[in-house]
Write an enzyme that holds these catalytic residues in place. Sequence first.
Site, mmCIF file in Angstrom:
data_model
loop_
_atom_site.group_PDB
_atom_site.id
_atom_site.type_symbol
_atom_site.label_atom_id
_atom_site.label_comp_id
_atom_site.label_asym_id
_atom_site.label_seq_id
_atom_site.Cartn_x
_atom_site.Cartn_y
_atom_site.Cartn_z
ATOM 1 N N HIS A 35 36.517 31.889 41.507
ATOM 2 C CA HIS A 35 35.218 31.425 42.015
ATOM 3 C C HIS A 35 35.355 31.078 43.483
ATOM 4 O O HIS A 35 34.521 31.437 44.315
ATOM 5 C CB HIS A 35 34.750 30.164 41.282
ATOM 6 C CG HIS A 35 34.709 30.271 39.793
ATOM 7 N ND1 HIS A 35 35.017 29.218 38.978
ATOM 8 C CD2 HIS A 35 34.398 31.302 38.980
ATOM 9 C CE1 HIS A 35 34.894 29.592 37.716
ATOM 10 N NE2 HIS A 35 34.525 30.856 37.692
ATOM 11 N N ARG B 193 29.016 38.768 29.765
ATOM 12 C CA ARG B 193 28.469 37.443 30.044
ATOM 13 C C ARG B 193 26.969 37.331 29.819
ATOM 14 O O ARG B 193 26.399 36.274 29.999
ATOM 15 C CB ARG B 193 28.820 37.024 31.468
ATOM 16 C CG ARG B 193 29.792 35.874 31.494
ATOM 17 C CD ARG B 193 30.255 35.601 32.883
ATOM 18 N NE ARG B 193 29.374 34.720 33.623
ATOM 19 C CZ ARG B 193 29.348 33.404 33.502
ATOM 20 N NH1 ARG B 193 30.130 32.806 32.657
ATOM 21 N NH2 ARG B 193 28.537 32.673 34.224
ATOM 22 N N ALA C 164 38.531 37.443 36.751
ATOM 23 C CA ALA C 164 37.424 37.106 35.857
ATOM 24 C C ALA C 164 36.433 36.184 36.566
ATOM 25 O O ALA C 164 35.216 36.316 36.415
ATOM 26 C CB ALA C 164 37.955 36.432 34.595
ATOM 27 N N CYS D 75 41.381 34.726 34.403
ATOM 28 C CA CYS D 75 42.142 34.874 35.637
ATOM 29 C C CYS D 75 41.189 34.886 36.834
ATOM 30 O O CYS D 75 39.977 34.873 36.676
ATOM 31 C CB CYS D 75 42.951 36.159 35.605
ATOM 32 S SG CYS D 75 41.933 37.641 35.563
#
Lengths: 68, 480
Positions: free
Chosen positions: B191, B92, B61, B58
């Site tokens: 992003h 990550r 994230a 999403c």
Amino acid sequence: MKVMLRTNAAGQLLVYVAKKDLEEEVVAQSPGHHQTQIFTLSNGWELEIAGLSDPIQTPQTVEAKRLN
Amino acid sequence: MATLEDKKALIQEVLDAYPEKAAKLRSKHLDVKEEGASDCGVKSNKKSVPGVMTTRGCAYAGAKGVVWGPVKDMIHLSHGPVGCGYYSWSGRRNYYIGTTGVDTFGTMQFTSDFQERDIVFGGDKKLDKLIDELEILFPLSQGTTIESECPVGLIGDDIEAVARKKAKEYGKPVVPVRCEGFRGVSQSLGHHIANDTVRDWVLPKADEYRKLPEGYEPGPYDVNIIGDYNIGGDAWPSRLLLEEIGLRVICQFSGDGTFNEVVMTPLAKLNLIHCYRSMNYICRFMEEKYGIGWLEYNFFGPTQIAKSLRKIAAQFDETIQAKAEEVIAKYQPRMDAIVEKYRPRLEGKKVMMMVGGLRPRHVVPAFKDLGMDVIGTGYEFGHGDDYKRTAEYVDDGTIIYDDVSGYEFEEFAKQLKPDLIASGIKEKYVFQKMALPFRQMHSWDYSGPYHGYDGFEVFARDMDLAINNPTWSLIKAPWA
């Protein structure tokens, strides 16, 4: 809509539309009414942009109107 | 599965299992790369079809995990209920240097832990108090970002007002990131939102925040590394390579990066961008605003490293170009030895990939260097410009799948019979149970780094370990 004009490494003029994540080459350029310019993009879009200097300064963000 | 028609028929066969409407929607996302095509012929960045398994994340994230999360000396606050932050906690593998909990906070998880009361009465007061507490507990933090989770957007909290107030009070940046999970179709919008907050909240005040190192002089070879997330230490060999050819890296944006490096970015001469998908927005902005050009590069596999080093060096003068040639020549014997060792063991092996960001195209040449063929690839959340860039990387006849569903991926694997699947943790055990060797390409399967010449050595070894593991002879693939 807001589009960004930029020149790539090969000197080709590109139009980038952030909202659509679309980056296309300008394949044709012709003068429109009231000192506007009409750009034809490689995906077939036609954009009308007003108030551009000659030569076009890049990169710059301009307001464009989609004609088709 | 030799001809184009066979592959098109396979796609049709896979689609036949869907109800009519779903089949119509999905058919636009699956295609075969055709000869001479300038893109991959698939639609992308569309909402996933309800009812199928997708691997997408999403907006939260994308903003917290990818773009802001790795900025190591800031506190990244998961504002909302506790789960979003907890289940994405430190997943990550963005390596960093520093003392966690003192001056760096990369692997820590901060949340405002929303309760019913906060939903009913609003969470702004809690956020205000939380930032006070953070200041007492972690005085060395260089700032705070507030990543809002879904409920914050739903109840209409004014996190921007709190951010402004607190930034003034402590003289440190507080960045509100409106990355509620329901925005957009995947992490990709996260992003973009995070890039926009850098543009709106950080760069306008960059001069004020910037602490220049003593004796800092701007140089002609200053570059930024943008979008290398230092997964398993990736950014380090990349940086060493760039420094070896004579460039000065003044910022590693979000891979072992600090907030000060982020505000240093406008001082560079060139932005070198590795993950185009997640960080192109800020590069485009900096190009327009500060006149800093940007260049994509690829540090996977010796062929592409040499190509990228030459491309980067071409932006600078002859001393850099000469050094780049020197560096390429220096590492070539070592690369030849690696290829000589592993190529006979991996020659002709077929790989199917499905990852996010840049890897579905950037890793292809690294496999090719080892003599392996990528027969299918696809992005989780790529856009049209990614697929355009992919066209030059993949061979004709490669199956391209956008936002592939669990069912489609399995069916493709059964029919195409690859020797290796390279994807994420959610796919790993499914394919291993099908007796297929598997490597995670998000986190390098807890290995890495894979970037640069040093990374290629690890990459080649890992692929060999996965494919030639004797375990696979003990279980039978369903079609064997």
